[in-house]
Enzyme design. Structure first.
Site, PDB file in Angstrom:
ATOM      1  CB  THR A  30     -15.577 -15.192  18.697  1.00  0.00           C
ATOM      2  OG1 THR A  30     -14.423 -15.983  19.038  1.00  0.00           O
ATOM      3  CG2 THR A  30     -16.528 -15.251  19.874  1.00  0.00           C
ATOM      4  CG  ASP A  72     -13.447 -16.029  23.718  1.00  0.00           C
ATOM      5  OD1 ASP A  72     -14.547 -15.768  23.182  1.00  0.00           O
ATOM      6  OD2 ASP A  72     -12.413 -15.412  23.446  1.00  0.00           O
ATOM      7  NE  ARG A 118      -6.379 -15.046  20.539  1.00  0.00           N
ATOM      8  CZ  ARG A 118      -6.703 -13.970  19.851  1.00  0.00           C
ATOM      9  NH1 ARG A 118      -5.810 -13.024  19.671  1.00  0.00           N
ATOM     10  NH2 ARG A 118      -7.913 -13.817  19.357  1.00  0.00           N
ATOM     11  NE  ARG A 154      -8.464  -8.309  16.635  1.00  0.00           N
ATOM     12  CZ  ARG A 154      -8.504  -9.358  15.791  1.00  0.00           C
ATOM     13  NH1 ARG A 154      -8.060  -9.230  14.569  1.00  0.00           N
ATOM     14  NH2 ARG A 154      -9.013 -10.511  16.196  1.00  0.00           N
ATOM     15  CG  ASP A 171     -13.360  -9.914  25.491  1.00  0.00           C
ATOM     16  OD1 ASP A 171     -13.320  -8.724  25.774  1.00  0.00           O
ATOM     17  OD2 ASP A 171     -13.097 -10.850  26.276  1.00  0.00           O
ATOM     18  N   GLY A 230     -11.963 -10.465  14.783  1.00  0.00           N
ATOM     19  CA  GLY A 230     -11.782 -11.667  13.957  1.00  0.00           C
ATOM     20  C   GLY A 230     -13.105 -12.159  13.431  1.00  0.00           C
ATOM     21  CG  ASP A 255     -11.187 -18.042  20.117  1.00  0.00           C
ATOM     22  OD1 ASP A 255     -10.975 -18.801  19.152  1.00  0.00           O
ATOM     23  OD2 ASP A 255     -10.388 -17.154  20.466  1.00  0.00           O
TER      24      ASP A 255
END
Lengths: 319, 319, 319, 319
Positions: free
Chosen positions: C125, C129, C171, C72, C103, C11, C127
């Site tokens: 990203t 995360d 997420r 991806r 990730d 992403g 996120d």
């Protein structure tokens, strides 16, 4: 500690309101009465002080400026002025004071502390000129305002194949110029911490031209100053059309960035806790991504340390 | 008509790119070859001309500035310069030219038309100083940039209870000052079309103070000028802290507003059609919400008509 | 090390372009040839690789998305796919690869490293995360996009005295929800890391009503999900009009914030230097305000650590 | 006419506050007392009415939402409800009422007028679905919010070479979709006024791919709806990754654009004057760049007229 007061002093900066909100809400959460003081130290002297509740700080986190208003107080610089403030504080039985402001405001907080009133300072200034903290409240917003302006000026600069000189705030500290230069993709950054000559600047402009650059954007710190004059010199020497823009007071206002709102919220919360722990003459800061508190005198004695690594990065990226 | 060319000339304005995009795509839709000219009339003289396809204008509708670059051409003002341009146009067999720019650029278009080359003009300027059209391309974006700046300055102005003087662009035409004054909720608007005295201004500031206004924002048109000096006079007379900001070149750039993108798209489309109808020396405008075309000479002879009704509204709303 | 390549994978996130720009310019500054790879690992497999110069990354620092495009790659997850990529890399004599992504992309980088190709990863990203770094490239921009949206929804939420449920991305990690909840002044934040019941949510809404709140804004992390359903339940239980908005893909784009541009520039520069030092399988991060590098496996094995302090702050401030 | 009241009703829209401000200030300028009514027609029924002065509308011109709050009133649709409102109006001796809202709110205004209370309506809705006026208050702001979102989604859409379906508001009227499609440079616009088949959409997407387009943005009007389902169908048929975003309530809020603020100010001023002229059951609008007033019934009976010319332009430009 049952009653604390909060004031904003000196030049305003975005997210001062977020800091006020955090002081009020975290104070009340800790069963302390919180008072707002109008117009900085002047309000202490004149008794422009009123109790605040959770609702008084609703819907202000997104607003620029300070709902408490701000001022530079000449009177507070005199012993008489400070004594008046002290009297008011004692009458109202205020046990501690949180001062949101810069350098000068912190000196005021120190004076109050010396007079026996516990004080804590939160760094609210767009200049990022306080070496004890990595970031001051308002710096990130001013930075985003600056790069937004640079983006707009780049459009017209490219269209006209011009040199553009853009003056950003920062009297003694080139951080706003340096950071906005990197983030704005500027060709050159001129800060008070680094010497420069008009020859170097022009040589760099010629180099850009040779490399096919359509525009040449030069960020100038207020502390160096003289944007219009510099633009004129560049145009005379290089023969390339050059225009200057002084961003001015737009950098002080605006809805604060997320970063500033969170920083101000964390600092406001910390300031209340430091007061509640019975400390005085402390400044709140952020170091290595942690909220810290530090002695005011120690903090203000720290030497400013120019970020040479970032400066080099700005040079390497702009070629 | 098989080949047309498009150029941008004079000061740039937001959404010039949207106009270029429309000219190229509507031209191709109508089976015409479209050429781009670099750097205004200079590009015609120097032959900086290249064919454009649909893809050359992809992803430019949202960009400020002009991908064709722009310039003011001294050479084109001479008969020799114009003759050179004419030679280039004939060699390349270009049948018509669309000029995006202001007043001065349209005079250039008229000269070309007089030399036998069909020309059409699209009004690209943030000044809105062309009486034949209700709006010029870029005015709405500049207006939104101005009110965004006013918002930011109002934050800091209220916090300090200051008077703020904000100078916006507009040399002969006070529209940008007037419109941004109304939209920004300014207390006063000073435009070249209306006389003013420093006494009136200060009286109005005192009135605002009496009515409890925290700030006092004065929008000054570039055509009146002297923001710094005015601020100093106000501070001297009223004793109220006063600061000036000159918005400068940020008003010229930036991603165009929706209004400007649509206006530019409609005008670009119309310009191609007017050329295809075999007309020459026409300007595209918008009147009463309709896209129109009008003779260049007639258009430039129109007297500017200051919007007294809006000016009165600005006074009535700001009290 | 004479030739390095850079790709973006998974992403996209704002300021990936700023990272690419830094890799290219700092690479060239260090006399390394820099190649761009299109569409992530797919481009390695298909040989969509081209040399970049300083000019190829001009005027991209302010642009969202990635000029290298991203994807991806299913094929790269197979041994055959990786072998093809390896062949291409060897043919082109590329000595090291910089992977910008999250990730999953880092696992791909690890595989390449295991095959003998030096690799370094930059965290791109929205996120946030990745526990090994305090911030990922794009998070700050997404956060500012979220608070801008919250501001807008608050306007209409207050006007209608509604409850508004706003779903933001994230997420497995509630950071974007938590940070935007604090910065947006939301009344509640629902993240995957914290249990919640519909009863708690409704009780909190009633409490807000009693305290005179005009609106009630609930930020919901994508990882919890179900904004529309939650809104429906709230409306049924409380009888208060409730509306849901899923911010969606607007969070992924936009001109990057100053913070992200500088972070990406610093990380891009560091990534090149780490490769030049002969290291492999390293990830670039920021910890305690310093740019670091860390072993990929070690980094990905770190347990995510929810920021309990910030969560408590969000609760204390929102009451 | 000595006392007038103003209310906002139905869905809110940006710049309603600017309209309220103009009503209050122009009313007072004309020596009329102005009352604010809370929560639309409900406030009339419940007597939530309070006098406003110049200061009550300070610093609201830049705020989204409505300080008077808004609601849809079921009770006012009953004769009993209307009689209650009438009683309140008579007790307070209110001589005229200005209703800011859309279609449904205007029907309420008509009912009040039929009961003998002079009423005037100002069009406040982002849908631009009132054929009697070229623009409604809030439409321009919503449009700019939509194109800002489209810009962001285009970034990520280009990076992933995806199709993006973006649903904007507009139940019966495709104006917001059409205008934002043109201004956002969308590839396709799907509005309730025009039939479409999934086959046409996919064919167009394939055509875009063939022409080298990196992204494909489809704007879908709420009145057509089904963004998620459409995205799924497109992905199944074309095999190209497709994502949907429903912009939702962010379109209703936000600081109003300059255009909307000026439009609302002019309409608010006109509404007061129309009441003072003794008229009733009139709607304020803008036609051919002039502020007009028109009979409510006549206005609401006008057939909506889809802008075929703009639709054709959107098709021609997007190829």
């Amino acid at each position: 500690m049952k009653k604390i007061a909060v004031l904003t002093s000196g030049g305003d900066s975005p997210a001062m309101n977020a800091a006020i909100r955090a002081v009020v809400r975290i104070g009340i959460e800790n069963e302390v009465q919180v008072f707002g003081v109008h117009r900085g130290f002047n309000g202490l002297i004149n008794g422009e002080i009123f109790e605040m509740d959770r609702h008084s700080v609703s819907d202000i986190i997104q607003r620029g400026g300070t709902i408490l208003r701000t001022a530079r107080s000449e009177e507070f610089r005199t012993p008489e002025g400070r004594q008046k403030a002290l009297n008011v504080i004692k009458v109202l039985k205020i046990d501690g004071i949180i001062v949101i402001g810069g350098d000068g405001s912190f000196r005021g907080a120190k004076e109050l502390s010396d007079l026996g009133i516990p004080t804590v300072g939160i760094p609210g200034t767009i200049d990022n000129d306080l070496p004890y903290t990595d970031y001051t409240v308002g710096f990130d917003t001013a930075l985003n305002t600056a790069i937004d302006a640079i983006n707009k000026i780049r459009d017209t600069s490219s269209s006209h194949e011009r040199v553009s000189v853009i003056e950003v705030m920062g009297r003694n500290c080139g951080d706003l110029a340096l950071f906005s230069g990197i983030a704005g993709g500027a060709e050159q950054v001129i800060v008070p911490e680094k010497k420069f000559t008009i020859e170097d600047i022009c040589e760099n402009i010629f180099k850009g031209k040779r490399n096919g650059k359509l525009h040449n954007i030069i960020i100038l710190a207020e502390g160096v100053g003289g944007a219009q004059k510099l633009a004129k010199s560049i145009e005379e020497i290089t023969g390339i059309e050059t225009r200057a823009t002084v961003l001015g007071y737009i950098q002080r206002g605006g809805s604060p960035s997320a970063f500033d709102r969170i920083l101000a919220s964390r600092m406001g919360s910390k300031a209340v806790k430091v007061l509640l722990e019975g400390k005085t003459a402390r400044l709140i800061g952020i170091k290595a991504n942690k909220i810290i508190d530090i002695d005011i005198k120690e903090a203000l004695d720290l030497k400013s340390c120019f970020n040479e690594e970032l400066y080099k990065l700005s040079v390497d990226l702009s070629n």
